[in-house]
Design a protein around this motif. Structure first.
Motif, PDB file in Angstrom:
ATOM      1  N   GLY A   1       0.901  -1.364  -0.100  1.00 45.11           N
ATOM      2  CA  GLY A   1      -0.006   0.047   0.138  1.00 45.11           C
ATOM      3  C   GLY A   1       0.726   1.293  -0.082  1.00 45.11           C
ATOM      4  N   ALA A   2       1.835   1.158   0.796  1.00 45.94           N
ATOM      5  CA  ALA A   2       2.818   2.418   0.804  1.00 45.94           C
ATOM      6  C   ALA A   2       3.603   2.764  -0.306  1.00 45.94           C
TER       7      ALA A   2
ATOM      8  N   ASP B   1      16.095   0.205   2.942  1.00 41.94           N
ATOM      9  CA  ASP B   1      15.636  -1.412   3.171  1.00 41.94           C
ATOM     10  C   ASP B   1      14.380  -1.414   3.807  1.00 41.94           C
ATOM     11  N   LEU B   2      13.276  -0.842   3.144  1.00 40.97           N
ATOM     12  CA  LEU B   2      12.003  -0.966   3.724  1.00 40.97           C
ATOM     13  C   LEU B   2      10.956  -1.972   3.033  1.00 40.97           C
ATOM     14  N   ILE B   3      11.573  -2.501   1.987  1.00 40.30           N
ATOM     15  CA  ILE B   3      10.737  -3.215   1.031  1.00 40.30           C
ATOM     16  C   ILE B   3      11.067  -4.832   1.627  1.00 40.30           C
ATOM     17  N   PRO B   4       9.863  -5.435   2.248  1.00 42.64           N
ATOM     18  CA  PRO B   4      10.010  -6.915   2.641  1.00 42.64           C
ATOM     19  C   PRO B   4      10.675  -7.657   1.568  1.00 42.64           C
ATOM     20  N   ALA B   5      11.527  -8.782   1.903  1.00 37.60           N
ATOM     21  CA  ALA B   5      11.924  -9.772   0.939  1.00 37.60           C
ATOM     22  C   ALA B   5      11.020 -10.306   0.137  1.00 37.60           C
TER      23      ALA B   5
ATOM     24  N   LEU C   1       4.184  -0.710  -9.970  1.00 35.03           N
ATOM     25  CA  LEU C   1       5.128  -1.455  -8.881  1.00 35.03           C
ATOM     26  C   LEU C   1       6.388  -2.228  -9.592  1.00 35.03           C
ATOM     27  N   PHE C   2       6.122  -2.251 -10.831  1.00 32.39           N
ATOM     28  CA  PHE C   2       7.344  -2.980 -11.596  1.00 32.39           C
ATOM     29  C   PHE C   2       8.673  -2.113 -11.383  1.00 32.39           C
TER      30      PHE C   2
END
Length: 386
Positions: free
Chosen positions: A10-11, A47-51, A274-275
């Motif tokens: 969402g963010a 580093d805020l994007i979960p793996a 998103l891509f």
């Protein structure tokens, strides 16, 4: 899926919305803003994007790029080809051949082995169809220049892939490997993709858009995209080429369609946003900072080659000189196709592998972030063309 991934998703969409608004206010390419958001949120930043979410990148890239390929294929309508076909073919070939010649010779003069220089030059022919296409849409300019540019973007990676595969064979022969695997793989990747596009596109042109007069349903559009992407991956052919062929076939054969790709235009945006953001999250800006003299020379040589190739191709096609100056600049963005080529080349020539990977990743970061600026400027400088 973990709650953190949903929150991050969402963010990222909100970040994409903010980037889109900012691009409208400032005139900056929104592609670059998406990449910068991803860069800040990814491993090179906070580093805020979960793996788990970053792992979506591969499949999202296939879906988003297949949608882009459909829309680019729709630019190759027979009326557009009658008007701009000569320019599309001449400019795209001139840019690919010019890039091969100028980049390989320039790198060889700097001391690189000619085989390595030729491999890097063949990788330099790759472009970023999604970035270029999005800048065209963002500009809002619909004229002869953008129509020709869309056609070039639709086919230049075909020439690039063929050139890269031929270079693999030539360099392998020089290195003593009696192997034609690269050429046969290219023949299958291109020929198989064309065949698949015809097989899917023919029936789609006849059958879609029948349930609602004049326009395919959203579910029909999604079915075609996912079918084309999945079959391409299964058969190990180019989903970009297959998607382009499907788009070309439908736009030329589906006489009952009034808006053949209206639904794809509607649904592609969340995938594309998103891509690009996840692509930015996967960038390693530190690699670009360590390019050195060879990397900077590669950036300069590729830029010069594409500008000169565009000028030569435009001259052959009989276009104005001032317009020809901007085709090469508009085709500077480079992304995933180049990385894929680099991985193949590194696997085939492991002694040069580290150099190929490091230089390609580093320069791709540069062209992916700065290239859309050149594309947008080129379109704005030629927007008065009829």
């Amino acid at each position: 899926m973990q709650p953190a991934s949903l929150i991050a998703l969402g963010a990222l969409f909100l970040g994409g919305l903010i980037a889109d608004i900012l691009s409208r206010k400032t005139g900056l390419p929104r592609v670059t803003l998406f990449l910068l958001i991803g860069l800040a949120a990814g491993g090179a930043g906070f580093d805020l994007i979960p793996a788990e979410l970053q792992a979506w990148y591969d499949i999202l890239s296939v879906i988003a790029l297949t949608m882009v390929a459909f829309l680019l294929g729709s630019a190759l309508h027979r009326d557009a080809l009658r008007q701009h076909g000569r320019a599309i073919i001449a400019i795209s070939l001139a840019i690919v051949l010019g890039t091969l010649g100028i980049v390989s010779l320039g790198l060889a003069v700097l001391g690189l082995p000619f085989g390595l220089a030729l491999l890097l030059a063949s990788i330099a022919t790759a472009t970023a169809p999604a970035a270029t296409s999005d800048v065209i849409v963002q500009s809002g300019v619909k004229n002869g220049f953008t129509q020709t540019l869309r056609g070039i973007v639709a086919i230049d990676d075909v020439w690039g892939l063929l050139g890269f595969s031929l270079v693999l064979v030539i360099v392998a022969q020089w290195q003593g490997h009696q192997d034609l695997a690269g050429l046969s793989q290219a023949a299958w990747e291109v020929g198989g993709a064309i065949a698949l596009g015809l097989i899917i596109g023919g029936p789609a042109a006849m059958l879609t858009g029948r349930l609602r007069d004049g326009e395919p349903l959203q579910i029909e559009a999604l079915a075609l995209v996912f079918l084309c992407a999945g079959m391409s991956l299964w058969l190990e052919v180019s989903f970009l080429i297959a998607g382009m062929v499907v788009g070309t076939v439908i736009v030329n054969l589906a006489a009952h369609h009034t808006k053949a790709f209206h639904e794809i235009e509607h649904i592609q945006w969340p995938f594309v946003v998103l891509f690009f953001i996840l692509a930015g999250g996967s960038l390693d800006i530190g690699v670009a900072a360590t390019l050195g003299g060879v990397g900077l020379a590669f950036v300069a040589l590729r830029t010069i080659a594409r500008v000169m190739g565009g000028m030569v191709g435009a001259r052959i096609a009989g276009l104005p000189a001032r317009e020809g100056l901007w085709f090469g600049a508009a085709l500077l963005p480079q992304a995933g196709v180049a990385i894929g080529m680099a991985l193949i080349a590194a696997q085939r020539f492991p002694d040069w592998g580290p150099q190929i990977i490091a230089l390609t990743i580093g320069t791709t970061v540069v062209f992916e972030i700065l290239g859309p600026f050149a594309t947008l400027k080129a379109i704005r400088r030629t927007k008065d063309r009829a």
